[in-house]
Structure formats: structure tokens, C-alpha cells
Design a protein around this motif. Sequence first.
Motif, PDB file in Angstrom:
ATOM      1  N   LYS A  90       0.818  -1.206   0.000  1.00  0.00           N
ATOM      2  CA  LYS A  90       0.000   0.000   0.000  1.00  0.00           C
ATOM      3  C   LYS A  90       0.855   1.260   0.000  1.00  0.00           C
ATOM      4  CE  LYS A  90      -3.866  -2.149   2.483  1.00  0.00           C
ATOM      5  NZ  LYS A  90      -4.741  -2.077   3.674  1.00  0.00           N
ATOM      6  N   LEU A  95       0.346   5.812   0.344  1.00  0.00           N
ATOM      7  CA  LEU A  95      -0.557   6.918   0.669  1.00  0.00           C
ATOM      8  C   LEU A  95      -1.018   7.548  -0.640  1.00  0.00           C
ATOM      9  CD1 LEU A  95       1.257   8.570   3.720  1.00  0.00           C
ATOM     10  CD2 LEU A  95      -0.827   7.172   3.747  1.00  0.00           C
ATOM     11  N   GLU A 142      -4.722   4.964   2.496  1.00  0.00           N
ATOM     12  CA  GLU A 142      -3.645   3.999   2.317  1.00  0.00           C
ATOM     13  C   GLU A 142      -4.184   2.819   1.524  1.00  0.00           C
ATOM     14  OE1 GLU A 142      -0.026   2.233   5.041  1.00  0.00           O
ATOM     15  OE2 GLU A 142      -2.020   2.407   5.926  1.00  0.00           O
ATOM     16  N   ARG A 158      -7.214   3.928   6.702  1.00  0.00           N
ATOM     17  CA  ARG A 158      -5.978   3.232   7.094  1.00  0.00           C
ATOM     18  C   ARG A 158      -6.243   1.747   7.204  1.00  0.00           C
ATOM     19  NH1 ARG A 158      -1.353   6.490   6.805  1.00  0.00           N
ATOM     20  NH2 ARG A 158      -2.018   8.611   7.191  1.00  0.00           N
TER      21      ARG A 158
END
Length: 306
Positions: A147, A149, A189, A306
Motif C-alpha cells: 500500500k 498513501l 492507504e 488506514r
Amino acid sequence: MKKDFLGNQLEGESTLEIKLEECKHELESKNKQLELVLQQIKSAQDKLKTQEKLATLGAHVAEVVHDIKTPLNSINLLAQGSICLVKELQEEIEHQLPYLEMESFNNMTTLLNELLENCSITIEKTKKSSKMVETVLKPQDTTSIEKQLIDINNLIADLIKLVCHSWQDRINNNIVIKTEYNTLIGQIEANQSDIERVFINIIENAFYAVYNRQQVGDTSFSPTVLVQTKDLAKAVQVFICDNGDGIPQEILEKVFDSRFTTKPAHEGKGLGLFIAREIIEKHGGNILVESEPGAYTKFIVTLPKR
């Protein structure tokens, strides 16, 4: 009486021997059946080990395929967008013809034609590569995802531009694109390659829906695609809505099924939304669809921050 008794006893012993012999044969038969079952269990265990190895290999293959698929889509979209830009440039050069030397005009025309040919070859090659990739593409439930951002607003805006370029020849700037981005979302994310595939597919479906409705010839119809982002406490939502023909209820329940598609065979394989749902669920989110025939279709994608 004694003879009779002894005779009866002898007859009883003979019957017992027969029963023992029958039990022996039955046990032998059961043992053979048991051996067969054990062989089947061993064979099943061997197959299971092979399947586990193949599943592991398949997961690695799927990761590679996902990484290949996204740049192929981008290359295809950019090549189609380049064709539109070259055609616009050709028209502009023709308008400037009275002010150009003939040799310069011919040189520019030759170069632009070569560029068009290169773009066409690129599109053809990427389509063939995509078909090859799709033959091995299988949705995977992996335990870990690489992952990054991602600014979801910027990502969606860039993907809309890409899709617009690829549809330039068909829509001719007739589709109205409305965007409403919530600036409080920030970054999420997620795996960017996977998320790009999801939203490119949904946005292209929206374009396809309004384009098809436009072809009916209703002059009062204004093809429109609306894209919104919404900030939730621990997640974000992306709404992609079109005012196309909509989807009947009996079809709406099948849109996420593998191989299901409403498009002609040469335009869709039916894997797009099926894989999109797999990707979103793999990220811990969900994807829903709402539609009213003759009015609209709306996809709602929810992703955790997240």
C-alpha cells in the motif's frame, strides 16, 4: 438321545464354521474397501498439496498481472488521447497553410501521420497484451497488500482526464463532467495500481452508459457524469453517477458476477466489476450499485482511510 445330541452338536459346529468363513470373506472385502479409501485419501492429499502450491504460484502471478494491467490501460488511454491531439494539430496546421511554406507543411504532415500510425500500433499491441493478461487474471484473496498513501481526489481527477482522452473521438466534448471533491478527505492507504483499475473501470462504464443513451437521438438529453467524494469518520466514499439508461433490477443483481456483461463481446469481458469488487473487499471496503431504469446508475465505493 446321545446320538441325536452328538449329531446336533456336529451340525452346530458345521454352521459355526460356515459363519466364520463368511465373516472372514466379509472382513477381507472390508479391508480391500478400506485400502481403496486410504488410496483415495492419499491421492486427495497429494492433489491438495499440488493445489496449495498452485494457489501460492497463482497469487504471485496475479500480483504481476495486476502490475502489468494498469500500465497497459494507461498506455492505451494515452495513445488514444494522443491520436485526438494529433488530429487537432493537423486541423490547426491546415488552417495555417496559407502562412506556411509547402515543404514545411509536407514535413509536418508526414511526421504527424507517422505519429498517428505509431499510436495506432501502440493501441493494437496493448489490446493484444491485455487479452493475454486477462487469460491468466484471477482475483486473489491475499493476506498482504503493498500500500501507498494516495490522494484520492487527485487520483480520481487524473483518471477522469485519461478516460476523457480515450473517449475523445466518440464523445466529442459532449459529455458534461461534474466533480465535487471533499477537501477534508486527505490521503488514504491503498494499493494505487489496484485502485486505479477499479475507478477506470467504473468511470468508463459511466461514459459508455451516457454515450449509448445519446445515440438514440434524443436532442433534449444532456449526457452527464457526476463524481463526488465524501469524508467519513474512518473511511472515504466515492460516488460515480451517470444519467444513462440505468440497469433493470433483474440485471442489477448480477453486475458483479464473473463474466457477466451488458456490452457487446468485443467491448467487454464481464470481469471488470467482478474484479473491482474483489479488489475493494481485499482493501477492507465495499462497493455498491444503485440504479433506476431510464434515469441513472450510481456506484458507491467505500474505502477505509488506514
